[in-house]
Enzyme design. Structure first.
Site, mmCIF file in Angstrom:
data_model
loop_
_atom_site.group_PDB
_atom_site.id
_atom_site.type_symbol
_atom_site.label_atom_id
_atom_site.label_comp_id
_atom_site.label_asym_id
_atom_site.label_seq_id
_atom_site.Cartn_x
_atom_site.Cartn_y
_atom_site.Cartn_z
ATOM 1 C CG PHE A 33 -0.546 1.815 4.795
ATOM 2 C CD1 PHE A 33 -1.862 2.126 4.502
ATOM 3 C CD2 PHE A 33 -0.231 0.498 5.042
ATOM 4 C CE1 PHE A 33 -2.844 1.155 4.474
ATOM 5 C CE2 PHE A 33 -1.196 -0.499 5.016
ATOM 6 C CZ PHE A 33 -2.509 -0.161 4.735
ATOM 7 C CG HIS A 127 -3.182 -8.357 6.293
ATOM 8 N ND1 HIS A 127 -3.534 -7.046 6.543
ATOM 9 C CD2 HIS A 127 -4.271 -9.101 6.624
ATOM 10 C CE1 HIS A 127 -4.776 -7.003 7.002
ATOM 11 N NE2 HIS A 127 -5.225 -8.229 7.068
ATOM 12 C CB CYS A 159 7.146 -19.025 -16.879
ATOM 13 S SG CYS A 159 6.231 -18.185 -15.564
ATOM 14 C CB THR A 197 -2.746 -3.557 18.642
ATOM 15 O OG1 THR A 197 -3.946 -3.231 17.941
ATOM 16 C CG2 THR A 197 -2.921 -4.860 19.399
#
Length: 247
Positions: A33, A127, A159, A197
């Site tokens: 993103f 994450h 619930c 990376t």
């Protein structure tokens, strides 16, 4: 020659720590993103950046708008992403080293659980992931399909409390247990494999300081000024390199 050297180092190592970056997710066909084209499209479409949408402040103040974005741009586009050959190679390596009494650990910021889909078990998701959405009251977990099929803000079918996305949002602290686990696994490793990376990225910059060995291998198809700090660099796609050196 580089492939043979890498294969030998992997064979000789018993504890391997893998930092799996967003480049590996891109090789599975998913845009990150923060990638410029995608980020610009999001901002043009919604008037806000992806970082703003995926923040704790936005989630807490505008949950309805948050879930519209989460459903349309995250869950619907990422829950069906498939692992690539690099993910499967790392899963094979984990099994091989385990059988030899060794250990392979993968740390990743990816939200798509691609390593687990490929068969890896010892995975640390810094994450969280998009599959473990949970009720804030009773803790029941919900799949992406349940969230996608809900109207507005999803609620627990047991619930009726609000469901929390299973990802770490901007502005939230990384869990101390996760930090400790990544640091410990990195410190004990005799080979550090950084894939998809660069060495100045958030995860590698924060945790590579704990590695004390001399086998820090970087595999990436993009250059970065910090590449020279690695003991070995292979400039190719990870999904093409790892299957060649891991049988």
């Amino acid at each position: 020659m580089a492939y043979e050297m890498l294969k030998q180092m992997i064979t000789e190592s018993s504890r391997i720590m893998v930092f799996s970056g967003m480049g590996l997710v891109r090789e599975s066909g998913a845009a990150y993103f923060r990638d410029e084209p995608y980020a610009y499209q999001i901002e043009a479409k919604y008037g806000l950046s992806p970082e703003e949408f995926l923040s704790a402040a936005f989630y807490n103040s505008r949950p309805g708008s948050f879930y519209r974005f989460y459903k349309d741009e995250i869950l619907s586009k990422r829950s069906d992403i498939k692992p690539n050959e690099a993910h499967y190679a790392l899963a094979r390596l984990e099994k091989q080293k385990k059988a030899e009494g060794g250990r392979v650990t993968v740390a990743t910021r990816s939200l798509c659980s691609l390593h687990q889909k490929a068969g890896s078990e010892n995975v640390i998701e810094l994450h969280g992931n998009i599959f473990n959405n949970y009720c804030t009251r009773c803790g029941k977990q919900f799949s992406p399909d349940y969230i996608l099929e809900s109207h507005g803000i999803p609620h627990c079918d047991r619930c009726q409390s609000a469901i929390r996305p299973g990802i770490l949002l901007a502005g939230e602290m990384l869990d101390n247990g996760i930090i400790t686990r990544v640091a410990n696994e990195t410190e004990k490793a005799d080979l550090l494999l950084v894939v998809g990376t660069h060495l100045d990225a958030y995860m590698t910059k924060r945790f590579r300081q704990y590695y004390t060995g001399n086998r820090m291998i970087l595999i990436t198809d993009e250059t970065h000024p910090t590449d020279k700090e690695a003991d070995m660099v292979i400039y190719e796609k990870v999904s093409e390199v790892l299957p060649r050196v891991i049988a």
